[in-house]
Design a protein around this motif. Sequence first.
Motif, PDB file in Angstrom:
ATOM      1  N   MET A 142       0.838  -1.174   0.000  1.00 50.80           N
ATOM      2  CA  MET A 142       0.000   0.000   0.000  1.00 50.80           C
ATOM      3  C   MET A 142       0.888   1.243   0.000  1.00 50.80           C
ATOM      4  SD  MET A 142      -2.824   1.426   2.776  1.00 50.80           S
ATOM      5  CE  MET A 142      -2.932  -0.133   3.525  1.00 50.80           C
ATOM      6  N   ALA A 143       0.551   2.217  -0.831  1.00 48.11           N
ATOM      7  CA  ALA A 143       1.310   3.465  -0.891  1.00 48.11           C
ATOM      8  C   ALA A 143       1.052   4.277   0.368  1.00 48.11           C
ATOM      9  CB  ALA A 143       0.915   4.272  -2.116  1.00 48.11           C
ATOM     10  N   LEU A 144       2.084   4.944   0.857  1.00 48.09           N
ATOM     11  CA  LEU A 144       1.941   5.804   2.021  1.00 48.09           C
ATOM     12  C   LEU A 144       1.062   7.005   1.698  1.00 48.09           C
ATOM     13  CD1 LEU A 144       2.727   6.612   4.909  1.00 48.09           C
ATOM     14  CD2 LEU A 144       4.766   7.686   3.947  1.00 48.09           C
ATOM     15  N   ILE A 145       1.230   7.550   0.498  1.00 49.85           N
ATOM     16  CA  ILE A 145       0.471   8.719   0.068  1.00 49.85           C
ATOM     17  C   ILE A 145      -0.178   8.387  -1.267  1.00 49.85           C
ATOM     18  CG2 ILE A 145       0.621  11.121  -0.696  1.00 49.85           C
ATOM     19  CD1 ILE A 145       3.027  11.398   1.200  1.00 49.85           C
ATOM     20  N   ASP A 146      -1.465   8.662  -1.397  1.00 51.51           N
ATOM     21  CA  ASP A 146      -2.150   8.462  -2.669  1.00 51.51           C
ATOM     22  C   ASP A 146      -1.836   9.616  -3.614  1.00 51.51           C
ATOM     23  OD1 ASP A 146      -4.389   6.909  -4.177  1.00 51.51           O
ATOM     24  OD2 ASP A 146      -4.890   9.040  -4.383  1.00 51.51           O
ATOM     25  N   HIS A 147      -1.992  10.852  -3.117  1.00 54.46           N
ATOM     26  CA  HIS A 147      -1.664  12.008  -3.945  1.00 54.46           C
ATOM     27  C   HIS A 147      -1.398  13.213  -3.053  1.00 54.46           C
ATOM     28  CE1 HIS A 147      -6.043  12.459  -3.412  1.00 54.46           C
ATOM     29  NE2 HIS A 147      -5.808  13.765  -3.475  1.00 54.46           N
ATOM     30  N   LEU A 148      -0.702  14.162  -3.622  1.00 57.41           N
ATOM     31  CA  LEU A 148      -0.403  15.422  -2.953  1.00 57.41           C
ATOM     32  C   LEU A 148      -0.796  16.526  -3.909  1.00 57.41           C
ATOM     33  CD1 LEU A 148       0.936  17.075  -0.689  1.00 57.41           C
ATOM     34  CD2 LEU A 148       3.102  16.765  -1.894  1.00 57.41           C
ATOM     35  N   GLY A 149      -1.746  17.356  -3.509  1.00 57.82           N
ATOM     36  CA  GLY A 149      -2.202  18.456  -4.342  1.00 57.82           C
ATOM     37  C   GLY A 149      -1.686  19.777  -3.802  1.00 57.82           C
ATOM     38  N   MET A 150      -1.244  20.634  -4.704  1.00 61.93           N
ATOM     39  CA  MET A 150      -0.736  21.949  -4.336  1.00 61.93           C
ATOM     40  C   MET A 150      -1.353  23.002  -5.247  1.00 61.93           C
ATOM     41  SD  MET A 150       3.237  21.016  -3.652  1.00 61.93           S
ATOM     42  CE  MET A 150       3.339  19.884  -5.026  1.00 61.93           C
ATOM     43  N   THR A 151      -1.520  24.185  -4.707  1.00 56.93           N
ATOM     44  CA  THR A 151      -2.078  25.311  -5.441  1.00 56.93           C
ATOM     45  C   THR A 151      -0.945  26.239  -5.848  1.00 56.93           C
ATOM     46  OG1 THR A 151      -4.102  25.139  -4.158  1.00 56.93           O
ATOM     47  CG2 THR A 151      -3.723  27.217  -5.305  1.00 56.93           C
ATOM     48  N   VAL A 152      -0.970  26.684  -7.100  1.00 56.12           N
ATOM     49  CA  VAL A 152       0.070  27.567  -7.623  1.00 56.12           C
ATOM     50  C   VAL A 152      -0.558  28.773  -8.318  1.00 56.12           C
ATOM     51  CG1 VAL A 152       1.733  25.668  -7.889  1.00 56.12           C
ATOM     52  CG2 VAL A 152       0.260  26.292  -9.809  1.00 56.12           C
ATOM     53  N   ASP A 153       0.211  29.847  -8.432  1.00 58.20           N
ATOM     54  CA  ASP A 153      -0.284  31.059  -9.090  1.00 58.20           C
ATOM     55  C   ASP A 153      -0.366  30.915 -10.608  1.00 58.20           C
ATOM     56  OD1 ASP A 153      -0.911  32.857  -7.028  1.00 58.20           O
ATOM     57  OD2 ASP A 153       1.187  33.427  -6.794  1.00 58.20           O
ATOM     58  N   ASP A 154       0.610  30.218 -11.207  1.00 64.06           N
ATOM     59  CA  ASP A 154       0.741  30.187 -12.663  1.00 64.06           C
ATOM     60  C   ASP A 154       1.101  28.763 -13.084  1.00 64.06           C
ATOM     61  OD1 ASP A 154       1.827  30.328 -15.282  1.00 64.06           O
ATOM     62  OD2 ASP A 154       2.566  32.364 -14.976  1.00 64.06           O
ATOM     63  N   ILE A 155       0.150  28.051 -13.655  1.00 62.88           N
ATOM     64  CA  ILE A 155       0.376  26.647 -14.039  1.00 62.88           C
ATOM     65  C   ILE A 155       1.532  26.498 -15.036  1.00 62.88           C
ATOM     66  CG2 ILE A 155      -0.625  24.665 -15.275  1.00 62.88           C
ATOM     67  CD1 ILE A 155      -1.587  24.700 -12.450  1.00 62.88           C
ATOM     68  N   PRO A 156       1.570  27.257 -16.155  1.00 60.72           N
ATOM     69  CA  PRO A 156       2.700  27.077 -17.080  1.00 60.72           C
ATOM     70  C   PRO A 156       4.064  27.331 -16.419  1.00 60.72           C
ATOM     71  CG  PRO A 156       0.933  28.254 -18.180  1.00 60.72           C
ATOM     72  CD  PRO A 156       0.560  28.180 -16.714  1.00 60.72           C
ATOM     73  N   ALA A 157       4.156  28.348 -15.584  1.00 58.64           N
ATOM     74  CA  ALA A 157       5.425  28.631 -14.895  1.00 58.64           C
ATOM     75  C   ALA A 157       5.766  27.508 -13.924  1.00 58.64           C
ATOM     76  CB  ALA A 157       5.353  29.971 -14.171  1.00 58.64           C
ATOM     77  N   ALA A 158       4.770  26.982 -13.245  1.00 59.00           N
ATOM     78  CA  ALA A 158       5.006  25.877 -12.304  1.00 59.00           C
ATOM     79  C   ALA A 158       5.449  24.619 -13.044  1.00 59.00           C
ATOM     80  CB  ALA A 158       3.754  25.613 -11.477  1.00 59.00           C
ATOM     81  N   ILE A 159       4.838  24.351 -14.188  1.00 61.72           N
ATOM     82  CA  ILE A 159       5.260  23.201 -14.994  1.00 61.72           C
ATOM     83  C   ILE A 159       6.723  23.353 -15.393  1.00 61.72           C
ATOM     84  CG2 ILE A 159       4.971  22.058 -17.246  1.00 61.72           C
ATOM     85  CD1 ILE A 159       1.936  22.594 -16.933  1.00 61.72           C
ATOM     86  N   ALA A 160       7.118  24.556 -15.797  1.00 60.35           N
ATOM     87  CA  ALA A 160       8.510  24.791 -16.203  1.00 60.35           C
ATOM     88  C   ALA A 160       9.483  24.506 -15.067  1.00 60.35           C
ATOM     89  CB  ALA A 160       8.674  26.230 -16.697  1.00 60.35           C
ATOM     90  N   GLN A 161       9.061  24.703 -13.825  1.00 57.40           N
ATOM     91  CA  GLN A 161       9.939  24.423 -12.694  1.00 57.40           C
ATOM     92  C   GLN A 161       9.857  22.963 -12.249  1.00 57.40           C
ATOM     93  OE1 GLN A 161       8.881  27.714  -9.912  1.00 57.40           O
ATOM     94  NE2 GLN A 161      11.051  28.233 -10.133  1.00 57.40           N
ATOM     95  N   TRP A 162       8.668  22.407 -12.169  1.00 57.22           N
ATOM     96  CA  TRP A 162       8.497  21.051 -11.638  1.00 57.22           C
ATOM     97  C   TRP A 162       8.831  19.950 -12.643  1.00 57.22           C
ATOM     98  CZ3 TRP A 162       7.360  19.354  -6.764  1.00 57.22           C
ATOM     99  CH2 TRP A 162       6.995  20.317  -5.828  1.00 57.22           C
ATOM    100  N   ASP A 163       8.500  20.132 -13.905  1.00 58.43           N
ATOM    101  CA  ASP A 163       8.648  19.046 -14.882  1.00 58.43           C
ATOM    102  C   ASP A 163      10.079  18.534 -15.034  1.00 58.43           C
ATOM    103  OD1 ASP A 163       7.175  17.307 -16.701  1.00 58.43           O
ATOM    104  OD2 ASP A 163       8.358  18.287 -18.271  1.00 58.43           O
ATOM    105  N   PRO A 164      11.102  19.390 -15.112  1.00 54.87           N
ATOM    106  CA  PRO A 164      12.459  18.847 -15.245  1.00 54.87           C
ATOM    107  C   PRO A 164      12.872  17.952 -14.074  1.00 54.87           C
ATOM    108  CG  PRO A 164      12.441  21.186 -15.761  1.00 54.87           C
ATOM    109  CD  PRO A 164      11.094  20.854 -15.184  1.00 54.87           C
ATOM    110  N   ILE A 165      12.460  18.324 -12.878  1.00 48.83           N
ATOM    111  CA  ILE A 165      12.813  17.542 -11.694  1.00 48.83           C
ATOM    112  C   ILE A 165      12.048  16.223 -11.667  1.00 48.83           C
ATOM    113  CG2 ILE A 165      12.635  17.454  -9.169  1.00 48.83           C
ATOM    114  CD1 ILE A 165      12.985  20.547  -9.280  1.00 48.83           C
ATOM    115  N   LEU A 166      10.731  16.306 -11.797  1.00 47.71           N
ATOM    116  CA  LEU A 166       9.916  15.100 -11.694  1.00 47.71           C
ATOM    117  C   LEU A 166      10.199  14.130 -12.833  1.00 47.71           C
ATOM    118  CD1 LEU A 166       6.612  16.688 -10.378  1.00 47.71           C
ATOM    119  CD2 LEU A 166       8.301  15.348  -9.095  1.00 47.71           C
ATOM    120  N   THR A 167      10.488  14.647 -14.016  1.00 49.77           N
ATOM    121  CA  THR A 167      10.866  13.777 -15.134  1.00 49.77           C
ATOM    122  C   THR A 167      12.146  13.010 -14.804  1.00 49.77           C
ATOM    123  OG1 THR A 167       9.783  15.223 -16.735  1.00 49.77           O
ATOM    124  CG2 THR A 167      11.474  13.731 -17.589  1.00 49.77           C
ATOM    125  N   GLU A 168      13.122  13.698 -14.236  1.00 52.90           N
ATOM    126  CA  GLU A 168      14.375  13.041 -13.835  1.00 52.90           C
ATOM    127  C   GLU A 168      14.155  12.003 -12.744  1.00 52.90           C
ATOM    128  OE1 GLU A 168      17.574  13.122 -15.028  1.00 52.90           O
ATOM    129  OE2 GLU A 168      16.668  14.250 -16.677  1.00 52.90           O
TER     130      GLU A 168
END
Length: 132
Positions: free
Chosen positions: A1-27
């Motif tokens: 069983m997974a410890l966490i099912d999901h983690l949701g966060m609120t951001v001001d700017d989705i495209p800007a957040a994708i530009a920051q999060w995607d390189p890390i999470l992809t790696e």
Amino acid sequence: MALIDHLGMTVDDIPAAIAQWDPILTELGYTRRDADNGVSWDNGSETELILRPARAAGTGPHVHGHVGWQHLAFDIPSPEEVDRLHAIAVDAGWTVVRDPKKYPRFNERYYASFVEDANGIRIEFAYNPPRT
């Protein structure tokens, strides 16, 4: 069983957040899934990280140390990988909170770095191998 099912966060700017999060999470082996009301990443299991737009513009950023989010630590397999992921985060526009270094106050094996995105969301890359 997974410890966490999901983690949701609120951001001001989705495209800007994708530009920051995607390189890390992809790696880290996560796959991005775009949706009309946000974006998510999963690693092939039930655990999912979700970003959604703020309901009211200008309500951020989150302030570290206030009630709420403190940080999310990713379990990283080596100090060299901590260094590499830290560099990827900095290149993607994350602000350095603490450069990679040893943290003997936690234990003699602990090596980590801390970065923060434009929304004040802080993450840690942590190498913390089990005791031998």
